[in-house]
Design an enzyme around this catalytic site. Structure first.
Site, mmCIF file in Angstrom:
data_model
loop_
_atom_site.group_PDB
_atom_site.id
_atom_site.type_symbol
_atom_site.label_atom_id
_atom_site.label_comp_id
_atom_site.label_asym_id
_atom_site.label_seq_id
_atom_site.Cartn_x
_atom_site.Cartn_y
_atom_site.Cartn_z
ATOM 1 N N LYS A 53 25.438 45.346 29.601
ATOM 2 C CA LYS A 53 24.772 46.482 30.252
ATOM 3 C C LYS A 53 25.051 46.475 31.749
ATOM 4 C CE LYS A 53 21.238 46.692 26.679
ATOM 5 N NZ LYS A 53 19.953 46.183 26.211
ATOM 6 N N GLN A 97 14.539 43.843 28.158
ATOM 7 C CA GLN A 97 15.245 43.441 26.942
ATOM 8 C C GLN A 97 14.277 42.825 25.928
ATOM 9 O OE1 GLN A 97 18.478 44.082 26.328
ATOM 10 N NE2 GLN A 97 18.507 43.050 24.357
ATOM 11 N N ASP A 120 14.850 53.387 27.731
ATOM 12 C CA ASP A 120 14.860 52.980 26.319
ATOM 13 C C ASP A 120 14.180 54.033 25.437
ATOM 14 O OD1 ASP A 120 16.056 50.597 25.421
ATOM 15 O OD2 ASP A 120 14.504 49.362 26.352
HETATM 16 N N1 GUN Z 1 17.040 44.523 22.038
HETATM 17 C C1 GUN Z 1 17.920 44.946 21.090
HETATM 18 N N2 GUN Z 1 18.156 46.276 21.226
HETATM 19 C C2 GUN Z 1 17.417 46.691 22.281
HETATM 20 C C3 GUN Z 1 17.262 47.949 22.916
HETATM 21 O O1 GUN Z 1 17.824 48.980 22.541
HETATM 22 N N3 GUN Z 1 16.420 47.955 23.991
HETATM 23 C C4 GUN Z 1 15.773 46.850 24.422
HETATM 24 N N4 GUN Z 1 14.962 46.975 25.478
HETATM 25 N N5 GUN Z 1 15.904 45.664 23.857
HETATM 26 C C5 GUN Z 1 16.724 45.588 22.791
#
Ligand code: GUN
Length: 299
Positions: A53, A97, A120
């Site tokens: 990311k 996350q 998100d």
């Molecule tokens: N962990 C796995 N996929 C995601 C996601 O799309 N967003 C977040 N915040 N954590 C994750």
């Protein structure tokens, strides 16, 4: 033989559009898109996602910030980080996350994120906006948003007359996917572990979305010939054929048998996966446009 849906190529396309949009906003208003990713602890998969990311955010020309907290961090320490980011005008998107360590209430943390920065799309405000069709001001969760873009590339934006079955009812994928397909005029059924006659139901689908987290569960004989199969699963399984102790990634569908029946199919890896990060970038630049009072681009 099914057409392979190249998620990598579509994601690269989206990322390029994001980069151009971020530069245009910077040139016009002086606003640089800011994305903050917060990670707590040392989960290896999470570390890989977060690094990806950060790298993509930089490639898009964003102000990219990463906050790393130790596994032992208290809930209050994380609350303080989220509140500081909420109040930081240089940050337009905040992603915490998941999963978080067990001693931290993830639900509480998610609801503390400013809904205007919730890239998100997990905050109740954004969930509610998606459910009521307020998509102009909502953030849509990245994986379903990316899956919809892949479907659109094949069938267009209007899914009138199409039947869709979503297998899986998670808050992150299944439920928002239901809302997006419904908003696009598809006739949608959500199936899950307690659904009877699952195979039969799946065979009615023009669009089948597999999001259950069970490796290779959907088989070719579950598909209507010519159906579009969107495989959201990413599962690591043993691959002794590659050597002792080796593993490989597979989806929630059995690729070999599905490919023979479907009209189009997303591979794993290289299908939905790359779209998730691309849509996160799209959500972040959208947030920066909104903050600057500018009309965001569409992706
Ligand atoms: N962990 C796995 N996929 C995601 C996601 O799309 N967003 C977040 N915040 N954590 C994750």
């Amino acid at each position: 033989m099914a057409e392979l849906i190249d998620g990598k190529a579509v994601a690269a396309d989206v990322t390029e559009k994001v980069k151009i949009a971020a530069q245009a906003l910077l040139d016009k208003t002086g606003v640089q898109t800011g994305l903050a990713v917060v990670i707590v602890g040392d989960d290896p998969a999470s570390k890989v996602y977060v690094a990806n990311k950060g790298r993509t955010a930089k490639a898009c020309g964003f102000h990219s910030v990463e906050h790393k907290l130790p596994e032992t961090a208290t809930e209050q320490e994380l609350v303080d980080v989220v509140e500081a980011l909420n109040n930081d005008p240089a940050i337009h998107g905040i992603l915490v996350q998941l999963p978080l360590p067990k001693h931290i209430d993830a639900g509480r943390i998610i609801q503390l994120i400013d809904p205007a920065k919730d890239v998100d799309g997990f905050h109740f405000i954004n969930v509610g906006k998606l459910g009521t069709g307020e998509t102009q001001t909502a953030f849509v969760p990245c994986t379903p948003a990316g899956s919809m873009l892949l479907i659109e590339r094949i069938l267009g934006k209007d899914l009138s007359g199409k039947t869709a079955v979503v297998v899986g009812r998670s808050n992150i994928v299944g439920k928002p996917m239901f809302n997006l397909l419904l908003a696009a005029n598809a006739t949608v059924t959500v199936a899950h572990s307690r659904t009877p006659n699952l195979e039969e139901l799946c065979r009615t689908a023009d669009i089948l979305v597999a999001a259950v987290g069970r490796p290779q569960m959907v088989k070719g004989n579950w598909l209507k010939p010519g159906a579009i199969l969107i495989d959201v699963g990413i599962n690591r399984i043993d691959a002794p054929e590659r050597g002792e102790g080796k593993t490989r990634l597979v989806g929630d569908a059995d690729f070999e048998s599905s490919e023979a029946v479907a009209g189009a199919i997303t591979p794993v890896p290289g299908g939905v996966g790359p779209m998730t990060i691309a849509m996160l970038m799209a959500n972040a630049v959208t947030s920066a446009y909104r903050a600057a009072g500018e009309e965001p681009p569409s992706f």
